[in-house]
Structure formats: structure tokens, C-alpha cells
Motif scaffolding. Structure first.
Motif, PDB file in Angstrom:
ATOM      1  N   MET A   1       0.832  -1.208   0.000  1.00 24.00           N
ATOM      2  CA  MET A   1       0.000   0.000   0.000  1.00 24.00           C
ATOM      3  C   MET A   1       0.864   1.255   0.000  1.00 24.00           C
ATOM      4  O   MET A   1       0.560   2.226  -0.688  1.00 24.00           O
ATOM      5  N   LYS A   2       1.946   1.216   0.756  1.00 19.73           N
ATOM      6  CA  LYS A   2       2.854   2.365   0.790  1.00 19.73           C
ATOM      7  C   LYS A   2       3.478   2.596  -0.583  1.00 19.73           C
ATOM      8  O   LYS A   2       3.667   3.739  -1.006  1.00 19.73           O
ATOM      9  N   SER A   3       3.759   1.521  -1.293  1.00 25.08           N
ATOM     10  CA  SER A   3       4.368   1.613  -2.625  1.00 25.08           C
ATOM     11  C   SER A   3       3.359   2.015  -3.703  1.00 25.08           C
ATOM     12  O   SER A   3       3.749   2.404  -4.798  1.00 25.08           O
ATOM     13  N   ASN A   4       2.070   1.886  -3.410  1.00 26.65           N
ATOM     14  CA  ASN A   4       1.007   2.180  -4.380  1.00 26.65           C
ATOM     15  C   ASN A   4      -0.046   3.094  -3.743  1.00 26.65           C
ATOM     16  O   ASN A   4      -1.205   2.691  -3.567  1.00 26.65           O
TER      17      ASN A   4
ATOM     18  N   LEU B   1      -2.023  -3.290   9.114  1.00 27.72           N
ATOM     19  CA  LEU B   1      -2.976  -3.031   8.043  1.00 27.72           C
ATOM     20  C   LEU B   1      -3.402  -1.558   8.053  1.00 27.72           C
ATOM     21  O   LEU B   1      -3.450  -0.901   7.012  1.00 27.72           O
ATOM     22  N   ALA B   2      -3.676  -1.036   9.242  1.00 27.44           N
ATOM     23  CA  ALA B   2      -4.072   0.375   9.378  1.00 27.44           C
ATOM     24  C   ALA B   2      -2.956   1.295   8.898  1.00 27.44           C
ATOM     25  O   ALA B   2      -3.222   2.311   8.233  1.00 27.44           O
ATOM     26  N   ASN B   3      -1.715   0.955   9.206  1.00 26.11           N
ATOM     27  CA  ASN B   3      -0.580   1.765   8.734  1.00 26.11           C
ATOM     28  C   ASN B   3      -0.551   1.807   7.206  1.00 26.11           C
ATOM     29  O   ASN B   3      -0.263   2.851   6.617  1.00 26.11           O
ATOM     30  N   GLY B   4      -0.839   0.690   6.578  1.00 25.62           N
ATOM     31  CA  GLY B   4      -0.883   0.652   5.122  1.00 25.62           C
ATOM     32  C   GLY B   4      -2.023   1.491   4.573  1.00 25.62           C
ATOM     33  O   GLY B   4      -1.853   2.251   3.615  1.00 25.62           O
ATOM     34  N   ILE B   5      -3.182   1.382   5.181  1.00 27.28           N
ATOM     35  CA  ILE B   5      -4.343   2.160   4.738  1.00 27.28           C
ATOM     36  C   ILE B   5      -4.064   3.652   4.878  1.00 27.28           C
ATOM     37  O   ILE B   5      -4.485   4.454   4.038  1.00 27.28           O
TER      38      ILE B   5
ATOM     39  N   MET C   1      -8.662   6.801  -1.382  1.00 26.32           N
ATOM     40  CA  MET C   1      -9.452   5.581  -1.344  1.00 26.32           C
ATOM     41  C   MET C   1     -10.944   5.905  -1.378  1.00 26.32           C
ATOM     42  O   MET C   1     -11.422   6.762  -0.648  1.00 26.32           O
ATOM     43  N   LYS C   2     -11.673   5.184  -2.234  1.00 25.36           N
ATOM     44  CA  LYS C   2     -13.125   5.365  -2.368  1.00 25.36           C
ATOM     45  C   LYS C   2     -13.898   4.160  -1.850  1.00 25.36           C
ATOM     46  O   LYS C   2     -15.042   4.286  -1.458  1.00 25.36           O
TER      47      LYS C   2
ATOM     48  N   LYS D   1      -9.353   8.897   8.163  1.00 26.82           N
ATOM     49  CA  LYS D   1      -8.526   9.750   7.302  1.00 26.82           C
ATOM     50  C   LYS D   1      -9.115   9.875   5.894  1.00 26.82           C
ATOM     51  O   LYS D   1      -8.882  10.855   5.203  1.00 26.82           O
ATOM     52  N   HIS D   2      -9.872   8.889   5.473  1.00 29.82           N
ATOM     53  CA  HIS D   2     -10.401   8.828   4.105  1.00 29.82           C
ATOM     54  C   HIS D   2     -11.820   9.389   4.057  1.00 29.82           C
ATOM     55  O   HIS D   2     -12.792   8.662   3.842  1.00 29.82           O
ATOM     56  N   GLN D   3     -11.924  10.692   4.214  1.00 25.44           N
ATOM     57  CA  GLN D   3     -13.231  11.335   4.290  1.00 25.44           C
ATOM     58  C   GLN D   3     -14.001  11.299   2.975  1.00 25.44           C
ATOM     59  O   GLN D   3     -15.191  11.572   2.958  1.00 25.44           O
ATOM     60  N   ASN D   4     -13.352  10.948   1.860  1.00 25.04           N
ATOM     61  CA  ASN D   4     -14.054  10.813   0.586  1.00 25.04           C
ATOM     62  C   ASN D   4     -14.485   9.377   0.306  1.00 25.04           C
ATOM     63  O   ASN D   4     -14.935   9.072  -0.796  1.00 25.04           O
ATOM     64  N   LEU D   5     -14.359   8.523   1.303  1.00 29.11           N
ATOM     65  CA  LEU D   5     -14.755   7.126   1.155  1.00 29.11           C
ATOM     66  C   LEU D   5     -16.247   7.052   0.821  1.00 29.11           C
ATOM     67  O   LEU D   5     -17.062   7.728   1.449  1.00 29.11           O
TER      68      LEU D   5
END
Length: 182
Positions: free
Chosen positions: A8-11, A35-39, A45-46, A72-76
Motif C-alpha cells: 500500500m505504501k508503494s502504491n 494493516l491500518a498503517n498501510g491504509i 481511497m473510495k 482519514k479517508h473522508q471521501n470514502l
């Protein structure tokens, strides 16, 4: 989970994640933190769909790590979380998740599966309901609370009151089988 976090960090431009971790008996709160660190590394993210069915070592701390990352992903737009048979998920864990859900104002689709999480009752459902009413664009809601033995008519009333102010809600699905309803 560390490798998944690295991917996830790489992409960071990934828009959609869909992972099933069912029956990962060794997945614990620390794995959830990875997993949370990756997210947290993702920037736009949608859609997030995670299923942790029968991951019996996940509890409040794991759900809290995940919830903070989701906030963190308020546009989810689409969120699906499954915790069937996660026995350590209780009212406090649900309260933690609910506290972060209200920060997702553009959420259209919410699916939460807490089937057979015996420690969830009216208190946890009340927290979910108070958070759901802050999701003005929600058009589809699925809640699976089968065999959450502490969910009674009081919890159902909280849920129904929580969805009243949702003007775009078109689809409502609730599984309350074997709850304490009268």
C-alpha cells in the motif's frame, strides 16, 4: 501484514481495497495495526471492503487502529467491514468504530457484519445509530447482528431512530436473527 502495508505504501493511488482474512486465526490487534498503517498511506481511497470473519484475536485495539485509518479517508464512498465470530468485539469496540464513522460524510454504502459477536448489545447498537445519522449521503445500509444476544427491542429502536434523518437511504437490510427481540 507488514508486506501488505508495504504494498500500500508503494502504491498510494489505490482507490479500492477488498481483502478477506477469514479464518486467519493468528491475525491479532498488532496485525490490524500494520494493516491500518498501510491504509494510512493511501491518498484517495473510495472503497474499502475487509472481512475478518473468525479472526478470534481481533478486539478493541485492532478495531480502533483500523477506525483511525478509515477516518482519514473522508471521501470514502463504500465501506464494508465483517467481524463474524470475532468474539472479542464488544460494545466498547463498536463504540470506537462508531466514533470514527461520523467523519465519513460522503459515505454512500455501509455494510457492517457483527454476526455472532455475542458481546455486542443495545449499548453498541446505540453508538452505531448515533453515528449513522451523521452520514447524510448514505443510500444503502446493511447491518448483520445475528446472534448478538444483547440486542433487544431497545437497540432496534435506536437503529430505526438513527436512520430517520437519512434523506437518500434507499436500501436497508438488517439481520437480527436470534437477537433478544420480543
Amino acid at each position: 501484514m507488514l508486506y501488505l502495508s508495504y504494498v500500500m505504501k508503494s502504491n498510494p493511488g489505490i482507490h479500492s481495497l477488498n481483502f478477506r482474512f477469514n479464518y486467519c486465526k493468528n491475525l491479532s490487534n498488532s496485525g490490524m495495526q500494520s494493516l491500518a498503517n498501510g491504509i494510512n498511506q493511501l491518498v484517495s481511497m473510495k472503497s474499502l471492503k475487509l472481512d475478518f470473519g473468525d479472526c478470534v484475536d481481533i478486539g478493541k485495539k485492532g478495531l480502533e487502529s483500523l477506525s483511525k485509518a478509515i477516518k482519514k479517508h473522508q471521501n470514502l464512498r463504500d465501506l464494508s467491514l465483517g467481524f463474524c465470530y470475532c468474539y472479542r468485539i464488544n460494545n466498547i469496540a463498536v463504540q470506537t468504530l462508531a466514533g470514527y464513522l461520523k467523519y465519513l460524510p460522503f459515505l454512500n454504502n455501509l455494510k457492517l457484519n457483527f454476526e455472532k459477536c455475542h458481546e455486542i448489545g443495545d449499548e453498541g447498537v446505540q453508538h452505531l445509530a448515533s453515528s449513522i445519522k451523521h452520514l447524510p449521503y448514505l443510500d444503502s445500509l446493511t447491518l448483520k447482528l445475528e446472534r448478538c444476544l444483547g440486542v433487544s427491542d431497545k437497540g432496534l429502536a435506536h437503529l430505526l431512530n438513527g436512520i430517520k434523518p437519512l434523506p437518500f437511504l434507499c436500501t436497508l437490510s438488517m439481520n437480527l436473527r436470534s437477537c433478544a427481540l420480543t
